[in-house]
Design a protein around this motif. Structure first.
Motif, PDB file in Angstrom:
ATOM      1  N   LEU A 173       0.805  -1.214   0.000  1.00  0.00           N
ATOM      2  CA  LEU A 173       0.000   0.000   0.000  1.00  0.00           C
ATOM      3  C   LEU A 173       0.840   1.267   0.000  1.00  0.00           C
ATOM      4  CD1 LEU A 173      -2.839  -0.991   2.504  1.00  0.00           C
ATOM      5  CD2 LEU A 173      -3.027  -0.709   0.025  1.00  0.00           C
ATOM      6  N   SER A 174       1.931   1.286   0.785  1.00  0.00           N
ATOM      7  CA  SER A 174       2.674   2.537   0.916  1.00  0.00           C
ATOM      8  C   SER A 174       4.015   2.315   1.577  1.00  0.00           C
ATOM      9  CB  SER A 174       1.860   3.551   1.731  1.00  0.00           C
ATOM     10  OG  SER A 174       2.622   4.695   2.025  1.00  0.00           O
ATOM     11  N   VAL A 175       5.061   2.964   1.039  1.00  0.00           N
ATOM     12  CA  VAL A 175       6.367   2.969   1.701  1.00  0.00           C
ATOM     13  C   VAL A 175       6.266   3.690   3.043  1.00  0.00           C
ATOM     14  CG1 VAL A 175       8.740   3.839   1.574  1.00  0.00           C
ATOM     15  CG2 VAL A 175       7.671   2.846  -0.446  1.00  0.00           C
ATOM     16  N   LYS A 176       5.524   4.806   3.074  1.00  0.00           N
ATOM     17  CA  LYS A 176       5.407   5.580   4.314  1.00  0.00           C
ATOM     18  C   LYS A 176       4.696   4.785   5.400  1.00  0.00           C
ATOM     19  CE  LYS A 176       5.531  10.266   2.390  1.00  0.00           C
ATOM     20  NZ  LYS A 176       4.809  11.559   2.243  1.00  0.00           N
ATOM     21  N   VAL A 177       3.634   4.067   5.011  1.00  0.00           N
ATOM     22  CA  VAL A 177       2.901   3.279   6.004  1.00  0.00           C
ATOM     23  C   VAL A 177       3.778   2.155   6.536  1.00  0.00           C
ATOM     24  CG1 VAL A 177       0.927   1.752   6.369  1.00  0.00           C
ATOM     25  CG2 VAL A 177       0.650   3.842   5.040  1.00  0.00           C
ATOM     26  N   SER A 178       4.501   1.475   5.643  1.00  0.00           N
ATOM     27  CA  SER A 178       5.363   0.377   6.095  1.00  0.00           C
ATOM     28  C   SER A 178       6.475   0.892   6.994  1.00  0.00           C
ATOM     29  CB  SER A 178       5.950  -0.369   4.897  1.00  0.00           C
ATOM     30  OG  SER A 178       6.829   0.452   4.158  1.00  0.00           O
ATOM     31  N   MET A 179       7.005   2.092   6.682  1.00  0.00           N
ATOM     32  CA  MET A 179       8.049   2.668   7.537  1.00  0.00           C
ATOM     33  C   MET A 179       7.478   3.138   8.864  1.00  0.00           C
ATOM     34  SD  MET A 179      11.140   2.445   6.462  1.00  0.00           S
ATOM     35  CE  MET A 179      10.579   0.766   6.228  1.00  0.00           C
ATOM     36  N   HIS A 349       4.439   0.174  -8.116  1.00  0.00           N
ATOM     37  CA  HIS A 349       3.187   0.924  -8.220  1.00  0.00           C
ATOM     38  C   HIS A 349       3.478   2.355  -8.671  1.00  0.00           C
ATOM     39  CE1 HIS A 349      -0.576   2.917  -6.963  1.00  0.00           C
ATOM     40  NE2 HIS A 349      -1.112   1.717  -7.107  1.00  0.00           N
ATOM     41  N   VAL A 350       2.653   2.873  -9.581  1.00  0.00           N
ATOM     42  CA  VAL A 350       2.911   4.167 -10.196  1.00  0.00           C
ATOM     43  C   VAL A 350       2.984   5.284  -9.157  1.00  0.00           C
ATOM     44  CG1 VAL A 350       1.990   5.908 -11.776  1.00  0.00           C
ATOM     45  CG2 VAL A 350       1.890   3.487 -12.389  1.00  0.00           C
ATOM     46  N   LYS A 351       2.045   5.298  -8.205  1.00  0.00           N
ATOM     47  CA  LYS A 351       1.990   6.381  -7.220  1.00  0.00           C
ATOM     48  C   LYS A 351       2.727   6.040  -5.927  1.00  0.00           C
ATOM     49  CE  LYS A 351      -2.372   8.358  -8.865  1.00  0.00           C
ATOM     50  NZ  LYS A 351      -3.774   8.745  -8.496  1.00  0.00           N
TER      51      LYS A 351
END
Length: 494
Positions: A173-179, A349-351
């Motif tokens: 879903l997200s690099v930021k969420v995983s971090m 993922h594009v975004k």
């Protein structure tokens, strides 16, 4: 798209799509550097302090049966890991491309050696590591529901599978969420370990030191010492994981060594103090019979609050699985960029810029490893191959100093450090395998099996057209399902 290896050979890496060049036929994105110094420290600490400190103390003590020897091995493992991390800092700041050992061997010794490192990571090292950490999470997460016995094996495996699947979804879903998951759980696990340390120190301060009598009495053999180090070093596993995401690290020349200098002394000190606390509270028979030593510790010290220990341990290992998944997917994506894995691994993922197909494949390989649940057997199984590959990477560093002396090296360690590290690693591989060579022979056989695969599927340039059509079809399906595209890396491996 082409890439120039260190030996000057130019190799085609990406096949044209429908007669177009890769640049014309593929939409590309460039990874942004989103990882800060704090994120880097969290990756190292969060990945190292996972399942290891909660299962390895029993493993180390199992093979030594000596309090003094166990503490010495833990300290030595910390020193050896720090030396290795410093050596890898030179590699990581000279070759700031994501991929870690794979990228270093690719640059140093060419595509075949690099591919073989990727091969064993794909089949042995990464799935085994993730399975061990996920199983430990599941065991501790289930323990509060089975206070008087071990959790059922199927329940543990099911929880481990849920853990792997959930974290894969988060990383997709997200690099930021995983971090954010990594940062939060890193803080949580440090708090849990500080509680254990303070409780152990208080226990010793009250004069309860009987477990430290005859600290050097135990069983000693080359095999046992080697396996004890394997368990200890498994607990330190992750000191090189930040090198897998240097492409996404802000100012890697400064932040990579800073993250190492902050994280490694912190982890080493915590580990030694935690083991000291364990030995102060848990006696020899309990250590030898309990895989979940932290639960035994909590039941003895925290009384009615003992149920919190397995919860904190589960949170700790949850963060550990997240760190391994995050870096494994980046490794396989880098391998695809170099043409050593199918092209769908190269899709992000594009975004969100997350390697969704690579993450899903990593999860599936780990789920396959859940067919077994013998943690110590898994540790001994992959350790020999792992440490031989680490030796190869350090040898590559020395070879690059000779072969490419003008390569920028923001960090350059003293020559004695890589030599000491290599001799130590080779010794650790030989000690147990002189008596029980089975694991080493299996690992070598799997590694060598990658050679015909490399020449049959990677080096062979005139492949049938059906191969290219199948590869492009899989890429297009992944694009349609996951909204992904081919990435353009910030650096090339050359």
């Amino acid at each position: 798209m082409t890439d120039r290896y260190a030996n000057g050979v130019t190799t085609s890496l990406v096949e044209p799509t429908n007669g177009r060049t890769a640049s014309e036929g593929e939409e590309k994105i460039v990874l942004k550097r989103k990882l800060t110094l704090i994120n880097g420290v969290a990756i190292i600490v969060g990945t190292i302090i996972g399942s290891g400190i909660f299962i390895a103390p029993t493993g180390v003590f199992l093979y030594t049966e000596s309090v003094g020897s166990s503490l010495l091995i833990w300290s030595t493992c910390g020193i050896l890991s720090t030396i290795g991390a410093l050596c890898y800092a030179e590699l990581g700041t000279s070759i700031t491309r994501s991929g870690g050992d794979y990228a270093y061997l690719l640059v140093s010794f060419g595509p075949l050696v690099g591919f073989l490192r990727l091969w064993i990571a794909l089949l042995i090292i990464r799935p085994t590591t993730q399975t061990i950490v996920a199983l430990t999470f599941a065991h501790y997460a289930a323990k509060p529901f089975f206070p008087d016995c071990d959790p059922p094996e199927n329940a543990v495996k099911l929880l481990a599978a849920i853990c792997l699947t959930l974290l894969t979804a988060i990383n997709c879903l997200s690099v930021k969420v995983s971090m954010k998951v990594q940062d939060v759980f890193t803080v949580g696990k440090l708090l849990a370990l500080i509680m254990i340390i303070l409780a152990g120190l208080y226990y010793m301060a009250t004069g309860k030191l009987e477990n430290f009598s005859n600290p050097w009495e135990g069983t000693y053999s080359a095999r046992n010492i080697g396996y004890a180090f394997y368990s200890g070093l498994f607990a330190f596993g992750g000191w090189n994981y930040l090198n897998f995401v240097t492409e996404e690290l802000q100012d890697p020349y400064k932040n990579l060594p800073r993250a190492i200098w902050i994280a490694m002394p912190l982890v080493t000190g915590i580990y030694v103090l935690v083991n000291l606390a364990y030995f102060a509270v848990v006696n020899k028979p309990e250590m030898l019979s309990s895989l979940a030593v932290a639960v035994t510790f909590g039941n003895r010290v925290f009384g009615p609050l003992a149920f919190m220990v397995p919860i904190f341990v589960a949170l700790s290992t949850f963060g550990g699985v997240n760190g391994v998944l995050f870096t494994s997917a980046r490794l396989f994506a880098t391998g695809a960029q170099e043409g050593h894995l199918p092209k769908f691994f190269q899709l992000f993922h594009v975004k969100q810029q997350t390697p969704i197909p690579s993450l899903i494949f990593t999860c599936l390989m780990s789920l396959l490893m859940l067919l077994t649940d013998n943690v110590y057997q898994l540790i001994n199984y992959f350790s020999s191959v792992l440490w031989l590959s680490v030796v190869a990477s350090i040898a590559g560093m020395l070879w690059l100093r000779h072969k490419r002396p003008d390569l920028p090296r923001p960090i350059k360690v003293h020559l004695a450090l890589p030599i000491i590290f290599m001799v130590s690693c080779v010794t650790l591989v030989l000690l147990p395998n002189l008596e029980e060579p089975g694991n080493l022979l299996i690992g070598i056989a799997i590694t060598l099996a990658g050679i015909p695969f490399y020449y049959g599927f990677i080096a062979w340039k005139n492949k049938p057209k059906c191969y290219g059509r199948l590869s492009n079809s899989v890429v297009e399906i992944c694009r349609a399902i996951f909204n992904t595209t081919i990435i353009e890396s910030n650096e090339t491996i050359n």
